[in-house]
Design a protein around this motif. Structure first.
Motif, short mmCIF file in Angstrom:
data_model
loop_
_atom_site.label_atom_id
_atom_site.label_comp_id
_atom_site.label_asym_id
_atom_site.label_seq_id
_atom_site.Cartn_x
_atom_site.Cartn_y
_atom_site.Cartn_z
N TRP A 60 0.72 -1.21 -0.08
CA TRP A 60 0.05 0.06 0.04
C TRP A 60 0.91 1.26 -0.07
O TRP A 60 0.70 2.23 -0.85
CB TRP A 60 -0.95 -0.24 1.15
N TYR A 61 1.89 1.26 0.83
CA TYR A 61 2.75 2.43 0.91
C TYR A 61 3.59 2.62 -0.35
O TYR A 61 3.71 3.89 -0.92
CB TYR A 61 3.80 2.37 2.21
N LEU A 63 2.60 1.83 -3.51
CA LEU A 63 1.77 2.31 -4.39
C LEU A 63 1.03 3.42 -4.25
O LEU A 63 0.24 4.02 -5.36
CB LEU A 63 0.73 0.73 -4.73
N SER A 64 0.72 3.94 -3.23
CA SER A 64 0.01 5.05 -2.97
C SER A 64 0.80 6.44 -3.19
O SER A 64 1.92 6.62 -3.06
CB SER A 64 -0.34 5.15 -1.43
N PRO A 65 -0.04 7.36 -3.93
CA PRO A 65 0.76 8.55 -4.28
C PRO A 65 0.67 9.59 -3.12
O PRO A 65 1.09 10.64 -3.33
CB PRO A 65 -0.10 9.03 -5.40
N CYS A 66 0.18 9.19 -2.04
CA CYS A 66 0.22 10.14 -0.93
C CYS A 66 1.10 10.32 -0.16
O CYS A 66 1.23 11.05 1.12
CB CYS A 66 -1.10 9.65 -0.28
N ASP A 67 2.28 9.50 -0.14
CA ASP A 67 3.50 9.70 0.65
C ASP A 67 4.01 10.99 0.60
O ASP A 67 4.04 11.76 -0.38
CB ASP A 67 4.36 8.38 0.41
#
Length: 78
Positions: A60-61, A63-67
């Motif tokens: 999840w970390y 692939l997430s663009p929110c990091d």
């Protein structure tokens, strides 16, 4: 000494090939990531051990663009 060559090299690439900063940041991050993986595989393979319970979070970390790093790279290059 190697670190001090990145400024002129980035300036050369930007001016000669008209590379946008986001494209340059992508390739820089890709090459550094590949180099780190190869280095860790060669010198410290045990650091890649990850228990099964941590896999969903890491996927999840990754692939997430929110990091935070994505935000810094994206908004810092605009």
């Amino acid at each position: 000494m190697l670190w001090s060559t990145t400024g002129p090299f980035i300036s050369y690439l930007s001016k000669t090939y008209s590379l946008p900063s986001l494209v340059l940041a992508f390739w820089r991050d890709l090459f550094v990531s590949i180099g780190m993986v190869v280095g860790l595989l060669i010198f410290s393979r045990a650091r890649f051990h990850l228990e099964r319970i941590h896999w969903p979070f890491m996927v999840w970390y990754g692939l997430s663009p929110c990091d935070l790093q994505f935000a810094v790279d994206f908004f810092g290059s605009i």
